[in-house]
Design an enzyme around this catalytic site. Sequence first.
Site, mmCIF file in Angstrom:
data_model
loop_
_atom_site.group_PDB
_atom_site.id
_atom_site.type_symbol
_atom_site.label_atom_id
_atom_site.label_comp_id
_atom_site.label_asym_id
_atom_site.label_seq_id
_atom_site.Cartn_x
_atom_site.Cartn_y
_atom_site.Cartn_z
ATOM 1 N N SER A 1 -60.914 -80.596 -19.878
ATOM 2 C CA SER A 1 -62.091 -80.309 -19.061
ATOM 3 C C SER A 1 -63.400 -80.552 -19.803
ATOM 4 O O SER A 1 -63.440 -80.657 -21.023
ATOM 5 C CB SER A 1 -62.045 -78.859 -18.581
ATOM 6 O OG SER A 1 -61.992 -77.985 -19.699
ATOM 7 N N ARG B 1 -58.045 -84.132 -25.982
ATOM 8 C CA ARG B 1 -59.075 -83.362 -26.688
ATOM 9 C C ARG B 1 -58.402 -82.480 -27.727
ATOM 10 O O ARG B 1 -57.500 -81.708 -27.401
ATOM 11 C CB ARG B 1 -59.896 -82.492 -25.733
ATOM 12 C CG ARG B 1 -61.193 -81.951 -26.382
ATOM 13 C CD ARG B 1 -61.913 -80.943 -25.505
ATOM 14 N NE ARG B 1 -61.156 -79.698 -25.426
ATOM 15 C CZ ARG B 1 -60.814 -79.111 -24.284
ATOM 16 N NH1 ARG B 1 -61.117 -79.650 -23.122
ATOM 17 N NH2 ARG B 1 -60.122 -77.981 -24.302
ATOM 18 N N ARG C 1 -67.675 -74.802 -27.355
ATOM 19 C CA ARG C 1 -67.658 -73.575 -26.561
ATOM 20 C C ARG C 1 -67.928 -72.394 -27.474
ATOM 21 O O ARG C 1 -67.334 -72.287 -28.551
ATOM 22 C CB ARG C 1 -66.304 -73.410 -25.857
ATOM 23 C CG ARG C 1 -66.148 -74.327 -24.661
ATOM 24 C CD ARG C 1 -64.724 -74.367 -24.179
ATOM 25 N NE ARG C 1 -63.845 -74.948 -25.195
ATOM 26 C CZ ARG C 1 -62.551 -75.158 -25.012
ATOM 27 N NH1 ARG C 1 -61.977 -74.818 -23.882
ATOM 28 N NH2 ARG C 1 -61.828 -75.710 -25.972
ATOM 29 N N LYS D 1 -48.190 -67.656 -28.845
ATOM 30 C CA LYS D 1 -48.561 -68.591 -27.788
ATOM 31 C C LYS D 1 -47.340 -69.018 -26.973
ATOM 32 O O LYS D 1 -46.365 -69.513 -27.535
ATOM 33 C CB LYS D 1 -49.221 -69.845 -28.388
ATOM 34 C CG LYS D 1 -50.563 -69.591 -29.047
ATOM 35 C CD LYS D 1 -51.202 -70.907 -29.469
ATOM 36 C CE LYS D 1 -52.612 -70.692 -29.990
ATOM 37 N NZ LYS D 1 -53.279 -71.978 -30.272
ATOM 38 N N GLU E 1 -50.882 -73.855 -20.590
ATOM 39 C CA GLU E 1 -52.243 -74.346 -20.759
ATOM 40 C C GLU E 1 -53.130 -73.627 -19.754
ATOM 41 O O GLU E 1 -52.659 -73.026 -18.798
ATOM 42 C CB GLU E 1 -52.308 -75.860 -20.527
ATOM 43 C CG GLU E 1 -51.377 -76.669 -21.404
ATOM 44 C CD GLU E 1 -51.714 -76.604 -22.870
ATOM 45 O OE1 GLU E 1 -52.843 -76.211 -23.209
ATOM 46 O OE2 GLU E 1 -50.842 -76.912 -23.695
ATOM 47 N N GLY E 2 -54.459 -73.709 -19.988
ATOM 48 C CA GLY E 2 -55.379 -73.201 -18.991
ATOM 49 C C GLY E 2 -56.036 -71.885 -19.330
ATOM 50 O O GLY E 2 -56.860 -71.393 -18.593
ATOM 51 N N ASN F 1 -54.820 -81.110 -26.680
ATOM 52 C CA ASN F 1 -54.652 -81.146 -25.227
ATOM 53 C C ASN F 1 -54.423 -82.578 -24.757
ATOM 54 O O ASN F 1 -55.196 -83.478 -25.092
ATOM 55 C CB ASN F 1 -55.899 -80.587 -24.537
ATOM 56 C CG ASN F 1 -56.224 -79.172 -24.978
ATOM 57 O OD1 ASN F 1 -55.653 -78.219 -24.501
ATOM 58 N ND2 ASN F 1 -57.154 -79.053 -25.919
ATOM 59 N N GLU G 1 -55.350 -76.556 -31.082
ATOM 60 C CA GLU G 1 -54.349 -77.230 -30.256
ATOM 61 C C GLU G 1 -54.823 -78.633 -29.912
ATOM 62 O O GLU G 1 -55.998 -78.959 -30.042
ATOM 63 C CB GLU G 1 -54.063 -76.446 -28.973
ATOM 64 C CG GLU G 1 -55.240 -76.351 -28.023
ATOM 65 C CD GLU G 1 -54.903 -75.553 -26.774
ATOM 66 O OE1 GLU G 1 -53.732 -75.194 -26.586
ATOM 67 O OE2 GLU G 1 -55.819 -75.289 -25.977
ATOM 68 N N LYS H 1 -47.137 -76.728 -26.951
ATOM 69 C CA LYS H 1 -47.251 -75.927 -28.170
ATOM 70 C C LYS H 1 -46.047 -76.130 -29.090
ATOM 71 O O LYS H 1 -46.181 -76.183 -30.315
ATOM 72 C CB LYS H 1 -47.360 -74.450 -27.804
ATOM 73 C CG LYS H 1 -48.488 -74.079 -26.848
ATOM 74 C CD LYS H 1 -49.842 -74.216 -27.486
ATOM 75 C CE LYS H 1 -50.925 -73.563 -26.641
ATOM 76 N NZ LYS H 1 -51.029 -74.107 -25.273
#
Length: 503
Positions: free
Chosen positions: A180, A157, A479, A392, A396-397, A175, A173, A338
């Site tokens: 998710s 994603r 989002r 950064k 992740e998360g 992923n 970024e 990253k």
Amino acid sequence: MSETSSASSTFLPKHGKSEEIDTQDGNSIIPISLNEGVSSKLLQKMVHDALVWCSLHGLVVGDKNNQRSGKVPGVGIVHAPIALLPMSFAQRHFLQACELTPIFNELVDRVSLDGNFLQDSLSRTKKVDAFTSRLLDIHSKMLETNKKEEIRLGLHRSDYMLDAQSKDLLQIELNTISCSFPGLSCLVSEFHRYLLNHYGGDLKLDSTRVPENMASTRYAEALAKAWKEYNNARAVIMIVVQTEERNMYDQHWLCSILKEKYGVMTIQKTLAEIATEGRLQPDGTLLINDQVVAVIYFRAGYTPNDYPSESEWSARLLMEQSTAIKCPSISYHLAGTKKIQQELAKPNVLERFLDDKDDVTKLRKCFAGLWSLDDSKIMKDVMERPELFVLKPQREGGGNNIYGDDVKQMLLKLQKEGSEELAAYILMQRIFPTESPAFLVQDGILHEEHVISELGIYGAYLRNKDKVIVNEQCGYLTRTKVSSSNEGGVVAGFAVLDSVYLT
């Protein structure tokens, strides 16, 4: 698994208001100053319908106030946090993001095959980041044994924001592990089309402008095709999960489609359970309690918190050594870090992996500013204007990025500790999207807020040796969060699920 950048200080957020809907006597107590075109009575009806729709269609997550909700299915279920209406988004930028997806899919695959590039690019990070070091150790072991991943599956994603000043769509970024919401994002799009079909006339909105979202179906199809390539009808797909997961229903949607549409069985196991129950046969076949595993789909393993002991690391190595198809493999996982994102943004690096000049140009157009902390000129700029940057780490998360004056303070701290410590971080341009008014529904309560949004495009890539079986855009995730918030996690309560209304 992505953190969003906050709105600029020049876009000062209004104070959001929230009131609970009174559904008993029809007296609405919702302020409507953000959208004069929507009456309070209409809002009341829409929120009621939204809560009923979420319950009937599985647009749900676990309740953070119920300790068992992340462990036992069906216990402590609440509606997922959602935007009541879709976010306005330019069609040309949406199509641009979709067009980039197959190119990024191919890029990840080619980067994953260059073991030296991955090891060299992350070598300094390895010295100061224990988690990245352990991942690189596993990768090194695979290189030493010359293990080839003939069948490679990626479910990716790529996340974007629309920069208000430049009007450019910029990548936040990419992923490559545990992307998710492919399940719930589809439901939000479906819900918004449903709501506009019923109330679109009053709102002067057209439901057909909310694009269809097939992320769960396409992800399940890619997993099923990978399972078929493994060529063992009795094998299962194993989903690696966390011990507590309030977003389990997003995962269960994929399992349901795999079983009902493709007849493929899935099992869910934690890393600790895999360490206990897993073993390799001499030919590399992975068995979990005597069940052959064809495909391993990671929805865990991307954070140090998932590895509390050596058992979990043993499980990760065991899976990597197996002939099961990993989604992602250790090399795909590292390709999404990253630091690799920063390396790919350097001049002439994309050309190392992509032959098509037009593809290179398209990718470069969406790259935000990315810098190494070795750059003395950019460090001077950061100290003068830290609010224009995001710091950064290789994590992740969510909840890991550093913003505002904290960027300056962290850099000063790292410089005191030694230049090597800087290698654990990358510096990125902070993206400032335009904020807009919106109605958000969380815990059954309507909030009227000024918000910013982030668009994620799902992609699937499946290759068996020289044959590319799947390389496509699969759907999208939107989002939306209050513009004053740096955090962007939906399950954590900072953001809501949304969809796009193409303009």
